[in-house]
Design a protein around this motif. Structure first.
Motif, PDB file in Angstrom:
ATOM      1  N   ASN A  45      46.076  55.750 -46.551  1.00 39.89           N
ATOM      2  CA  ASN A  45      47.213  56.628 -46.269  1.00 39.89           C
ATOM      3  C   ASN A  45      46.807  57.822 -45.422  1.00 39.89           C
ATOM      4  OD1 ASN A  45      49.068  55.037 -47.592  1.00 39.89           O
ATOM      5  ND2 ASN A  45      48.910  56.145 -49.508  1.00 39.89           N
ATOM      6  N   LYS A  57      50.437  57.820 -43.461  1.00 46.03           N
ATOM      7  CA  LYS A  57      51.559  57.495 -44.334  1.00 46.03           C
ATOM      8  C   LYS A  57      51.711  58.575 -45.397  1.00 46.03           C
ATOM      9  CE  LYS A  57      52.407  53.474 -45.570  1.00 46.03           C
ATOM     10  NZ  LYS A  57      52.490  52.197 -46.180  1.00 46.03           N
ATOM     11  N   GLU A  68      50.471  47.052 -48.539  1.00 54.02           N
ATOM     12  CA  GLU A  68      50.466  48.224 -47.675  1.00 54.02           C
ATOM     13  C   GLU A  68      49.898  47.892 -46.299  1.00 54.02           C
ATOM     14  OE1 GLU A  68      49.317  48.124 -50.785  1.00 54.02           O
ATOM     15  OE2 GLU A  68      50.305  49.723 -51.911  1.00 54.02           O
ATOM     16  N   TRP A 121      51.881  48.024 -42.685  1.00 54.00           N
ATOM     17  CA  TRP A 121      51.355  48.822 -41.572  1.00 54.00           C
ATOM     18  C   TRP A 121      51.207  47.976 -40.318  1.00 54.00           C
ATOM     19  CZ3 TRP A 121      51.076  53.578 -40.049  1.00 54.00           C
ATOM     20  CH2 TRP A 121      50.299  53.889 -38.930  1.00 54.00           C
TER      21      TRP A 121
END
Length: 110
Positions: free
Chosen positions: A36, A41, A69, A73
């Motif tokens: 992240n 993010k 995730e 992405w």
């Protein structure tokens, strides 16, 4: 081109010897926090625009912990691009290797 690695301690340290920054990730939370931060993010990125890595290297073990995730992405088409590499224990069974993905997409064996 700037690279960044997330994975096991030994691989991250080895990449650091070649000048590639990275994060040692021992569990899902470590992997997700680093992912992240690097991708920006959740508004957690404190990385200046010129410093954002163009390629994010994930060990297969790290990638297996954040599959959803990572896929979300990759669908955005933004930088960094994600490349998975085998970890210290070799290729994880059931995960597609890069050469297999290329063969499937292009029809050419690498």
């Amino acid at each position: 081109m700037k690279f960044y690695i997330i994975g096991e301690r030994e691989l991250v340290l080895a990449f650091k010897l070649t000048g590639v920054d990275g994060t040692i990730a021992e569990n899902r939370n470590d992997v997700l926090n680093a992912f992240n931060r690097i991708t920006g993010k959740g508004g957690t990125a404190n990385i200046p625009t010129g410093e954002i890595p163009k390629v994010l290297i994930l060990t297969e073990q790290a990638a297996s912990q954040i599959e959803e995730e990572e896929l979300a992405w990759q669908k955005t088409g933004n930088f960094p691009l994600i490349v998975e590499i085998p970890g210290l224990n070799g290729h994880v069974k059931g995960r597609k290797m890069l050469s297999d993905a290329i063969k499937q997409a292009v029809g050419v064996e690498v």
